[in-house]
Design a protein around this motif. Structure first.
Motif, PDB file in Angstrom:
ATOM      1  N   LEU A 120      68.596   7.056  26.387  1.00  0.00           N
ATOM      2  CA  LEU A 120      69.965   6.770  27.545  1.00  0.00           C
ATOM      3  C   LEU A 120      70.808   5.751  26.909  1.00  0.00           C
ATOM      4  N   ALA A 121      70.110   4.617  26.281  1.00  0.00           N
ATOM      5  CA  ALA A 121      70.811   3.478  25.650  1.00  0.00           C
ATOM      6  C   ALA A 121      71.665   4.029  24.603  1.00  0.00           C
ATOM      7  N   GLN A 122      71.133   5.173  23.953  1.00  0.00           N
ATOM      8  CA  GLN A 122      71.880   5.411  22.520  1.00  0.00           C
ATOM      9  C   GLN A 122      72.977   6.165  23.021  1.00  0.00           C
ATOM     10  N   GLY A 123      73.216   6.793  24.273  1.00  0.00           N
ATOM     11  CA  GLY A 123      74.255   7.450  24.848  1.00  0.00           C
ATOM     12  C   GLY A 123      74.114   8.749  25.319  1.00  0.00           C
ATOM     13  N   ALA A 124      72.741   9.266  25.503  1.00  0.00           N
ATOM     14  CA  ALA A 124      72.799  10.782  25.805  1.00  0.00           C
ATOM     15  C   ALA A 124      73.227  11.195  27.134  1.00  0.00           C
ATOM     16  N   SER A 125      73.894  11.999  27.257  1.00  0.00           N
ATOM     17  CA  SER A 125      74.466  12.230  28.189  1.00  0.00           C
ATOM     18  C   SER A 125      73.618  12.724  29.685  1.00  0.00           C
ATOM     19  N   ARG A 126      72.775  13.467  29.209  1.00  0.00           N
ATOM     20  CA  ARG A 126      71.894  14.213  30.303  1.00  0.00           C
ATOM     21  C   ARG A 126      70.305  14.207  29.483  1.00  0.00           C
ATOM     22  N   VAL A 127      69.369  13.403  30.072  1.00  0.00           N
ATOM     23  CA  VAL A 127      68.119  13.577  29.289  1.00  0.00           C
ATOM     24  C   VAL A 127      67.308  14.070  30.686  1.00  0.00           C
ATOM     25  N   VAL A 128      66.459  15.074  30.258  1.00  0.00           N
ATOM     26  CA  VAL A 128      65.457  15.996  30.970  1.00  0.00           C
ATOM     27  C   VAL A 128      64.105  15.455  30.555  1.00  0.00           C
ATOM     28  N   ALA A 129      63.584  14.424  31.498  1.00  0.00           N
ATOM     29  CA  ALA A 129      61.816  14.115  30.934  1.00  0.00           C
ATOM     30  C   ALA A 129      60.981  14.974  31.698  1.00  0.00           C
ATOM     31  N   ILE A 130      59.935  15.596  31.078  1.00  0.00           N
ATOM     32  CA  ILE A 130      59.001  16.509  31.510  1.00  0.00           C
ATOM     33  C   ILE A 130      57.959  15.502  31.382  1.00  0.00           C
ATOM     34  N   GLU A 131      57.208  15.341  32.640  1.00  0.00           N
ATOM     35  CA  GLU A 131      56.071  14.625  32.668  1.00  0.00           C
ATOM     36  C   GLU A 131      54.962  15.068  33.499  1.00  0.00           C
ATOM     37  N   THR A 132      53.798  15.275  32.983  1.00  0.00           N
ATOM     38  CA  THR A 132      52.669  16.124  33.779  1.00  0.00           C
ATOM     39  C   THR A 132      51.671  14.993  34.679  1.00  0.00           C
ATOM     40  N   ASP A 133      52.042  13.633  34.201  1.00  0.00           N
ATOM     41  CA  ASP A 133      51.082  12.632  34.933  1.00  0.00           C
ATOM     42  C   ASP A 133      51.957  12.204  36.046  1.00  0.00           C
ATOM     43  N   PRO A 134      51.668  12.470  37.290  1.00  0.00           N
ATOM     44  CA  PRO A 134      52.299  11.778  38.468  1.00  0.00           C
ATOM     45  C   PRO A 134      52.336  10.478  38.705  1.00  0.00           C
ATOM     46  N   ARG A 135      51.429   9.712  37.897  1.00  0.00           N
ATOM     47  CA  ARG A 135      51.449   8.166  37.875  1.00  0.00           C
ATOM     48  C   ARG A 135      52.312   7.688  37.239  1.00  0.00           C
ATOM     49  N   CYS A 136      53.282   8.272  36.448  1.00  0.00           N
ATOM     50  CA  CYS A 136      54.440   7.798  35.597  1.00  0.00           C
ATOM     51  C   CYS A 136      55.749   7.978  36.443  1.00  0.00           C
TER      52      CYS A 136
END
Length: 276
Positions: free
Chosen positions: A67-83
């Motif tokens: 995001l700091a590098q300027g990505a317009s849209r990041v879709v983060a896929i995470e299987t660990d609900p703690r995160c």
């Protein structure tokens, strides 16, 4: 509370606040070094206008760098609900630019999420599923890949297999599949001490870009040929390819039956697949 240049707390503080001890069962090894995560994000190239998929973001160190590098849209896929709460804090800090999807990346159709938009994949992949994820993305649509680049961290040995050339000890089915569909290179290595907890092996960041045009070949036929050839890699091809026609198949494409699998180029394997 101390803050980092992006205005968010240090990752170690985030992990402590949310009780995010890495889980071995999920292949979690967190990156706390913001200089390193920034280096990975920069290596992915210009990110403006792209949907960037990140797999297994954990507490979000690489997510923040993207995001700091300027990505317009990041879709983060995470299987660990703690995160998820930690990632939600990053989403609040970058309104409208981070989407968090809870789920198993092996079962999620990234192409459908990208929906035709330019897409890249940048991830510190969990060791236990990294190779299968790469294969899934490479083969999702060989003629029209949804991704324009992949910048991925693997165990160094896996990275060497991806970029291996004929004659190398690392050359095998994975290198042939990657070589058929993409140009790949190892950008740099990452030592174990960069991670928490430190793994027992060195890691490598590998970049792949799809070839403008790949050799004509059917994936299922190529997989049959490489599986047979490397299933008995120390044997001559006349023997290892016997179930597929042996010498008759090799004669069709003019390959010496006394050669071994690791000496054949990607082009020769594709020719054998077409001959099937």
């Amino acid at each position: 509370m101390a803050f980092t240049p992006d205005g968010l707390p240090p990752l170690r503080d985030v992990v402590a606040a949310h009780g995010l001890a890495p889980k071995k069962a999920l292949g979690q090894n967190f990156l706390f070094d913001l200089n390193l995560t920034a280096k990975i994000a920069r290596s992915a190239g210009p990110l403006e206008g792209f949907t960037v998929f990140e797999i297994g973001p954990g507490p979000g160190g690489l997510t923040r760098a993207l995001l700091a590098q300027g990505a317009s849209r990041v879709v983060a896929i995470e299987t660990d609900p703690r995160c998820l709460p930690a990632l939600s804090e990053i989403a609040d800090h970058y309104p409208g630019r981070l989407e968090v999807v809870e789920g198993d990346a092996l079962k999620i159709d990234l192409a459908a999420i990208a929906d035709g938009a330019p897409a890249g994949i940048v991830a510190n992949l969990p060791y236990n599923v990294g190779t299968q994820l790469l294969i899934n993305w490479l083969t999702a649509d060989p003629d029209a890949p949804f991704w324009s680049s992949m910048t991925l961290m693997f165990q160094k040995e896996v990275g060497q297999r991806i970029v291996a050339a004929p004659g190398s000890n690392h050359y095998g089915r994975l290198g042939i599949l990657a070589g058929w569909l993409a140009h790949s290179e190892i950008l740099f290595d990452v030592p174990p001490e960069a991670f928490t907890p430190p793994p027992k092996v060195t890691s490598s960041v590998v970049q792949l870009e799809p070839l403008a045009k790949h050799l004509p070949c059917q994936l299922d036929k190529l997989e049959r040929v490489t599986q047979a050839a490397f299933g008995q890699r120390r044997k001559m091809l006349r023997q290892s390819l016997k179930p597929l026609g042996g010498e008759a198949l090799l004669d069709k494409v003019g390959i010496d039956a006394s050669r071994r699998a690791e000496t054949l180029s990607v082009e020769e394997f594709c020719a054998l697949a077409r001959a099937l």
